[in-house]
Design a protein around this motif. Structure first.
Motif: not given
Length: 521
Positions: A173-174, A176-177, A180-181, A206, A210
């Motif tokens: 998740v981290s 992918s974030k 995407e940025q 991050d 998490r």
């Protein structure tokens, strides 16, 4: 009245003589006695300078080495740790230098290194810590003796491989974030320049937020932002001459350090207590590091009013808070260093970057890597190990002999420090061959134990023995997930603005950033 004056003068003289005697013993007699005992065993080293030892020369060599960049290669030892290198070259692989009034043995014999780190007799511990470090954390890595044993036993289950397996989606998740940025960068248009050092620091912060705090990761991330500022101020304080008691003087920076420490502790106390309450009420799953730690600790009894018998077997809330601080310091910085140097090295060696990408696409396709896929990424694993060899996040391990003990053929007197120079060992041609400073991941093709010359097991990026880094599996899994996901989306090369200048503060890092040019695939 005259008798009173005589007595007063006599007492003052006695105190002066006692103080002078203690000073003479500490500043001259004890250091020279320890030096003599080491020299009698054939150990050579730098001459003793009262009080300051080798500090002046150490600082001079570091400043000179760090004042200019180096060529684009992996011969980094002379820039990163010039003093230790020069000492070893002049006096031998077992030699001596001085940290103030304390003699420090530099040991590059891998069998002795393993013997010291195994610490079977319990005579070696971490050197006495500067009190300024303890404001950051009093967690596992700073503890000794029975308290360390207790904390390690309680924390171990949280880092069991089966537990980490369930955290891989959190890592993804981290990642992918972040990806995407990068893709949304208005300057990308197929390619853009990014300084990946701060980017990967944010990523690993991050991730650990998490992984450590689950659904409350946003609160954890705020804590870690404050802790990063505290780390910066602490490192700054440690680069100046340590004066006992100075940290209590209400200077602007001392007050800021104290305020940050209190704020971090207060926020973590609320997070921990809320997690305990939620777990007791069955409102929170046990799938993050904090939850696993509290479960292992027996969270139903974790309170200020726990019985004294039970309290001796478990960590207090204060202990848990300190271990939460350690999650950040040990996990975030180490992994960001590993990932940064891996991307720099793969940008320097595009053939290996392409080999890694081909393996990732063959094993994972366009899907996020899972636990099974990670286990099949052999080339990626070889690359990460070779980067850890050439660019270990912690360049040395330090120990202190609290009791006289024998290691190998050396009798180490009580009061002597030991420097186990990981970076120098990892770059030693006698251990790794004439190509020791070359990037050759294939040396790890048959595993870690057969990577070094004559199978001497000279690979210590996470330490050795009972105090080996508890988070090493987590760091490697996180690095594999992040690197695989980046390779799926981008190729990268070094920017013309990149300056190759590795140096170390708390960890090995790029002094002037890590600028790379990303090409979206």
């Amino acid at each position: 009245m005259e008798d009173y004056v005589v007595v007063l003068c006599s007492v003052s003289l006695l105190l002066l003589l006692c103080g002078g005697g203690k000073a003479f013993y500490s500043i001259w007699w004890k250091p020279k006695m320890l030096e003599r005992r080491l020299k009698q065993q054939g150990i050579r080293g730098t001459p003793y300078t009262p009080l300051i030892g080798d500090m002046k020369e150490f600082v001079r060599q570091i400043k000179e080495a760090w004042s200019k960049p180096m060529s684009l290669n992996h011969q980094i030892v002379s820039r990163v740790d010039p003093f230790t290198l020069n000492t070893v070259q002049r006096y031998g692989k077992i030699s001596m230098c001085w940290v103030g009034t304390t003699p420090r043995l530099i040991i590059m014999d891998t069998e002795i290194v393993k013997e010291v780190l195994s610490n079977k007799l319990g005579h070696f511990h971490k050197p006495p810590l500067n009190p300024q470090i303890l404001i950051l954390t009093k967690g596992l890595s700073t503890l000794q003796g029975e308290k360390w044993v207790k904390h390690r036993r309680i924390i171990n289950p949280a880092f069991h491989l089966e537990k980490l397996k369930g955290m891989i989606p959190v890592f993804a998740v981290s990642c992918s974030k972040m990806i995407e940025q990068w893709k949304e960068n208005p300057f990308l248009q197929g390619r853009c320049e990014i300084d990946i050092w701060p980017e990967l620091q944010k990523l690993t912060a991050d991730v650990i937020s998490r992984a450590a705090f689950g659904s409350t990761y946003a609160e954890g991330r705020k804590v870690f932002e404050l802790q990063r500022e505290l780390l910066t101020l602490t490192v700054e304080a440690m680069q100046t001459l340590y004066i006992p008691g100075f940290r209590f003087i209400p200077t602007k920076k001392n007050q800021r350090r104290k305020k940050l420490h209190n704020e971090i502790t207060s926020m973590l106390r609320n997070i921990v207590q809320n997690k305990i309450n939620a777990m007791r009420a069955g409102e929170s799953s046990v799938d993050d590091l904090l939850g696993l730690l509290l479960q292992s600790n027996g969270q139903t009894d974790l309170s200020e009013n726990a019985s004294s018998t039970r309290s001796n077997e478990m960590m207090t809330i204060e202990d848990v808070i300190e271990e939460c601080k350690m999650f950040y310091l040990a996990g975030q910085e180490t992994t960001s260093s590993l990932l940064t140097w891996t991307m720099i090295v793969l940008a320097m060696h595009p053939d290996w970057q392409e080999k890694a990408r081909e393996e990732v696409l063959r094993v994972c396709g366009e899907k996020e890597p899972n636990f099974e896929a990670i286990g099949r990424l052999k080339i990626v694993n070889m690359i990460l190990n070779e980067v850890l060899r050439l660019y270990p996040p912690a360049i040395a391990s330090y120990q202190h002999a609290y009791k006289e003990t024998k290691v190998g053929d050396i009798v180490v007197p009580a009061g002597v420090d030991l420097n186990l120079p990981t970076l120098l060992i990892h770059h030693d041609p006698e251990l790794w061959g004439d190509d020791a400073v070359e990037f050759k991941p294939e040396r790890f093709s048959e595993g870690v134990s057969k990577a070094s010359k004559d199978q001497q097991q000279a690979f210590f990026p996470f330490g050795w023995g009972p105090r080996i880094c508890i988070g090493q599996s987590m760091a490697m899994i996180e690095a594999k997930v992040a690197l695989a996901m980046i390779l799926q989306q981008f190729s990268f090369e070094l920017s013309p603005s990149y300056t190759h200048a590795p140096y170390t503060l708390t960890i090995l890092q790029p002094q002037h950033g890590a600028q790379v040019i990303l090409h979206q695939l």
